[in-house]
Design a protein around this motif. Structure first.
Motif, PDB file in Angstrom:
ATOM      1  N   ARG A   1       0.829  -1.207   0.000  1.00 14.21           N
ATOM      2  CA  ARG A   1       0.000   0.000   0.000  1.00 14.21           C
ATOM      3  C   ARG A   1       0.861   1.254   0.000  1.00 14.21           C
ATOM      4  O   ARG A   1       0.587   2.209  -0.702  1.00 14.21           O
ATOM      5  N   ALA A   2       1.901   1.219   0.855  1.00 12.20           N
ATOM      6  CA  ALA A   2       2.697   2.432   1.051  1.00 12.20           C
ATOM      7  C   ALA A   2       3.792   2.555  -0.010  1.00 12.20           C
ATOM      8  O   ALA A   2       4.510   3.555  -0.053  1.00 12.20           O
ATOM      9  N   GLY A   3       3.944   1.523  -0.828  1.00 15.08           N
ATOM     10  CA  GLY A   3       5.036   1.537  -1.817  1.00 15.08           C
ATOM     11  C   GLY A   3       6.392   1.581  -1.115  1.00 15.08           C
ATOM     12  O   GLY A   3       7.357   2.121  -1.638  1.00 15.08           O
ATOM     13  N   ALA A   4       6.445   0.996   0.092  1.00 18.13           N
ATOM     14  CA  ALA A   4       7.693   1.041   0.867  1.00 18.13           C
ATOM     15  C   ALA A   4       8.535  -0.205   0.589  1.00 18.13           C
ATOM     16  O   ALA A   4       8.109  -1.120  -0.110  1.00 18.13           O
ATOM     17  N   ASP A   5       9.744  -0.215   1.154  1.00 22.89           N
ATOM     18  CA  ASP A   5      10.653  -1.339   0.929  1.00 22.89           C
ATOM     19  C   ASP A   5      11.358  -1.664   2.256  1.00 22.89           C
ATOM     20  O   ASP A   5      11.321  -0.868   3.200  1.00 22.89           O
ATOM     21  N   VAL A   6      11.991  -2.826   2.304  1.00 20.20           N
ATOM     22  CA  VAL A   6      12.752  -3.213   3.501  1.00 20.20           C
ATOM     23  C   VAL A   6      14.115  -3.732   3.043  1.00 20.20           C
ATOM     24  O   VAL A   6      14.400  -4.919   3.118  1.00 20.20           O
ATOM     25  N   PRO A   7      14.967  -2.831   2.541  1.00 20.19           N
ATOM     26  CA  PRO A   7      16.188  -3.286   1.865  1.00 20.19           C
ATOM     27  C   PRO A   7      17.168  -4.055   2.746  1.00 20.19           C
ATOM     28  O   PRO A   7      17.901  -4.895   2.243  1.00 20.19           O
ATOM     29  N   THR A   8      17.175  -3.802   4.059  1.00 21.62           N
ATOM     30  CA  THR A   8      18.178  -4.496   4.891  1.00 21.62           C
ATOM     31  C   THR A   8      17.731  -5.894   5.290  1.00 21.62           C
ATOM     32  O   THR A   8      18.547  -6.738   5.637  1.00 21.62           O
ATOM     33  N   LEU A   9      16.418  -6.130   5.270  1.00 17.95           N
ATOM     34  CA  LEU A   9      15.881  -7.396   5.792  1.00 17.95           C
ATOM     35  C   LEU A   9      16.216  -8.541   4.833  1.00 17.95           C
ATOM     36  O   LEU A   9      15.840  -8.520   3.664  1.00 17.95           O
ATOM     37  N   ARG A  10      16.957  -9.535   5.371  1.00 17.23           N
ATOM     38  CA  ARG A  10      17.389 -10.647   4.512  1.00 17.23           C
ATOM     39  C   ARG A  10      16.535 -11.891   4.704  1.00 17.23           C
ATOM     40  O   ARG A  10      16.227 -12.591   3.761  1.00 17.23           O
ATOM     41  N   ARG A  11      16.182 -12.178   5.970  1.00 14.62           N
ATOM     42  CA  ARG A  11      15.467 -13.428   6.238  1.00 14.62           C
ATOM     43  C   ARG A  11      14.440 -13.190   7.341  1.00 14.62           C
ATOM     44  O   ARG A  11      14.650 -12.377   8.226  1.00 14.62           O
ATOM     45  N   ILE A  12      13.379 -13.966   7.267  1.00 12.19           N
ATOM     46  CA  ILE A  12      12.499 -14.023   8.431  1.00 12.19           C
ATOM     47  C   ILE A  12      12.170 -15.488   8.715  1.00 12.19           C
ATOM     48  O   ILE A  12      12.228 -16.322   7.814  1.00 12.19           O
ATOM     49  N   ALA A  13      11.868 -15.782   9.963  1.00 13.80           N
ATOM     50  CA  ALA A  13      11.364 -17.096  10.322  1.00 13.80           C
ATOM     51  C   ALA A  13       9.887 -16.932  10.631  1.00 13.80           C
ATOM     52  O   ALA A  13       9.497 -16.009  11.354  1.00 13.80           O
ATOM     53  N   VAL A  14       9.073 -17.792  10.029  1.00 17.21           N
ATOM     54  CA  VAL A  14       7.634 -17.733  10.237  1.00 17.21           C
ATOM     55  C   VAL A  14       7.183 -19.075  10.784  1.00 17.21           C
ATOM     56  O   VAL A  14       7.624 -20.119  10.314  1.00 17.21           O
ATOM     57  N   GLY A  15       6.322 -19.063  11.774  1.00 20.50           N
ATOM     58  CA  GLY A  15       5.813 -20.321  12.320  1.00 20.50           C
ATOM     59  C   GLY A  15       4.754 -20.040  13.357  1.00 20.50           C
ATOM     60  O   GLY A  15       4.293 -18.906  13.498  1.00 20.50           O
ATOM     61  N   GLY A  16       4.366 -21.075  14.082  1.00 19.12           N
ATOM     62  CA  GLY A  16       3.314 -20.917  15.081  1.00 19.12           C
ATOM     63  C   GLY A  16       1.979 -21.323  14.502  1.00 19.12           C
ATOM     64  O   GLY A  16       1.126 -21.868  15.169  1.00 19.12           O
ATOM     65  N   SER A  17       1.773 -21.016  13.234  1.00 20.97           N
ATOM     66  CA  SER A  17       0.696 -21.609  12.454  1.00 20.97           C
ATOM     67  C   SER A  17       1.166 -21.584  11.005  1.00 20.97           C
ATOM     68  O   SER A  17       2.209 -20.994  10.712  1.00 20.97           O
TER      69      SER A  17
END
Ligand code: ADP
Length: 531
Positions: free
Chosen positions: A276-292
């Motif tokens: 929506r915001a047309g934003a970016d996250v250039p430094t973010l390399r990895r995320i861990a997702v879980g829990g569901s």
């Protein structure tokens, strides 16, 4: 036996904070509390203040094995409690503030907490329940009250030499069936699981990282990340109560976040905001997702549009992280679509947690990616029993933990969580995965969140009802959703009906509250064509 001739050094949580203070003292720990104030501290100060808290606890007569509760957000004081409480051999009992008063009273009394630290956000709740919690001698605000509690004390000179088998943390499962069950981790099990979490196949956490902790520290020890950050000497950002997508993206960009972890809902929100915001996250390399289960569409968007690798992990309170989503050498070389299929699964065995899947008679099912059965786990940081509770059915006779999850495993060891045993829909003797249906529905343009429950059906026993939340201002037709879902699942799985609701209810641990949905739609009649 010829014994190994190594030194006898016990695996203790205090060694983690000691290490971080000594070798990464100047590395930042950034924290925002419920007062909205941002505090910039570092591992050296966290270590020093943890020793001060430890000194204050000893002066308050807290001893080895005593339980000390925390009801707090992710902030620097809660981090100090993680180390100060465990460091003296007391037991850190993290309490989920989203539970009901009655549940909190039950677990505080069951744990026999002696002192409870409480974020000001929950002061009212604490005042309400205090008269019902006779073991608690002090309720201390995680604010200036905490500051004066530690200010008066001498910092502990060094950490005591404990037995690594001493209890370190106590965390209750959310108790969707019956009362919450207490999981007690020892120092040894925390250090081992933290090590596993830091490995390349775990979260690959290292000293070059800046970590944003979006997993609450009151649930499953924040997936051991508060410990892993110290073991690695990584920069750590503790965002407090505000996990809104705007704020998350703000943190990522102002603090050069490289790694973060959290439940799928958080990341679905972040992606929507970025788009929506047309934003970016250039430094973010990895995320861990879980829990569901995380839907594949989430991975597609994060990787294709923002260059963020998603590691899909599975775990539970009883063991913290139980699987890892890193690509193997072979998978690294596959086509992107093949890789994504594996990413949408729930990872592979992480060394230290053995996984197996068995049928109703306890026989291993084939690793063919098709045959479902109950997922069992065992390992040095898997709960062998529960805190002061007899649970005759929680483990198999040969000592494996019964996870309550129905899963399949393929030839490469990739796990797919079909469902929780109590959520799977049993239609005409076959099983329908509510998770797969939900993920397929969320992939339909305009559908924000989806939940599937099984409701009684005269002919088939049970059939799926799909509940959808639609994006603001969008109109989505039932047929559109059915067409989309039909492209991803077998035809006989298609929900018999779809209802649009304003909000999907969530439990205290952020999972879809299917119990509530089942109650709400108990009298839902099926459309004639499908009855
Ligand atoms: P509780 O306190 O309710 O046990 P947990 O956070 O321990 O809460 O929940 C563990 C459960 O969450 C697992 O048994 C499983 O059903 C579900 N879960 C965790 N990770 C995943 C995943 N990647 N995919 C599907 N389900 C998951």
């Amino acid at each position: 036996m010829l014994r190994g001739l190594n030194m006898d050094r016990q695996l203790l949580i205090s060694s983690l904070i000691d290490y971080a203070g000594r070798n990464h003292g100047a590395t930042s720990v950034v924290s925002r509390g419920s007062d909205d104030e941002t505090i910039r501290t570092n591992w050296s100060e966290v270590e020093q203040r943890s020793r001060q808290l430890a000194g204050a606890l000893v002066a308050a007569d807290v001893g080895v094995g005593d339980r000390v509760g925390t009801i707090g957000w992710n902030d620097h004081r809660h981090l100090e409690a993680y180390y100060g409480i465990t460091g003296i051999g007391a037991v850190l009992h993290t309490i989920n503030p989203r539970l009901s008063d009655d549940q909190i009273v039950y677990i505080v009394n069951h744990a026999a907490d002696t002192i409870v630290f409480v974020d000001p956000d929950f002061a009212e709740m604490a005042a309400r329940i205090a008269p019902r919690c006779p073991t608690v001698s002090q309720w201390i605000g995680f604010d200036e009250h905490y500051e004066s509690f530690i200010a008066g004390a001498e910092a502990l000179d060094g950490w005591p030499a404990l037995d690594e088998w001493s209890a370190a943390t106590l965390c209750f499962t959310s108790g969707t069936t019956g009362n919450p069950k207490g999981v007690v981790q020892s120092h040894r099990s925390i250090v081992l699981q933290t090590w596993a979490t830091c490995t390349g196949d775990g979260h690959n956490v290292n000293s070059g990282e800046s970590i944003l902790l979006a997993v609450p520290m009151f649930h499953v020890n924040g997936w051991a990340i508060p410990f892993a950050a110290a073991m690695a000497g990584a920069k750590l950002v503790l965002p407090g109560p505000d996990l809104s997508p705007e704020t998350m993206v703000g943190w990522i960009n102002t603090e050069d976040i490289t790694f973060s972890a959290g439940v799928p809902t958080i990341w679905l929100g972040v992606v929507q905001h970025l788009q929506r915001a047309g934003a970016d996250v250039p430094t973010l390399r990895r995320i861990a997702v879980g829990g569901s289960a995380a839907p594949r569409s989430l991975m597609d968007t994060l990787e294709d549009e923002y260059g963020v690798f998603v590691s899909h992990v599975w775990g539970m309170t009883e063991m913290t992280q139980g699987s890892a989503g890193r690509f193997t050498h072979r998978v690294e070389r596959l086509e992107r679509d093949e890789q994504r299929k594996r990413q949408a699964m729930a990872g592979r065995e992480l060394y230290g947690v053995e996984l197996r899947i068995v049928d109703d008679e306890g026989n291993l099912v084939p690793r063919d990616g098709r045959t479902p059965g109950e997922l069992l786990a065992r390992g040095p940081w898997v709960a062998g029993s529960y805190f002061e509770l007899e649970t005759p059915d929680s483990h198999t006779p040969d000592g494996w933990l019964r996870t309550g999850d129905v899963a399949t495993m393929d030839g490469e060891g990739y796990l797919t969580i079909v469902d929780r045993a109590k959520d799977v829909i049993k239609s005409g003797g076959e099983w329908i995965s509510s998770i797969d249906l939900e993920n397929a529905a969320v992939g339909c343009d305009g559908v924000l969140e989806a939940a599937v429950i099984g409701l009684p059906h005269d002919r088939w026993g049970e059939r799926p009802l799909l509940c959808c939340v639609v994006e603001d201002g969008r109109a989505v037709e039932i047929q559109q959703i059915l067409d989309h879902v039909a492209s991803e699942v077998p035809k006989w799985w298609l929900p018999n009906d779809i209802v649009f609701i304003d909000e999907i209810p969530h439990t205290g641990t952020g999972k879809i509250d299917k119990k509530l949905l089942r109650q709400r739609f108990a009298d839902h009649g099926w459309p004639e064509a499908t009855s």
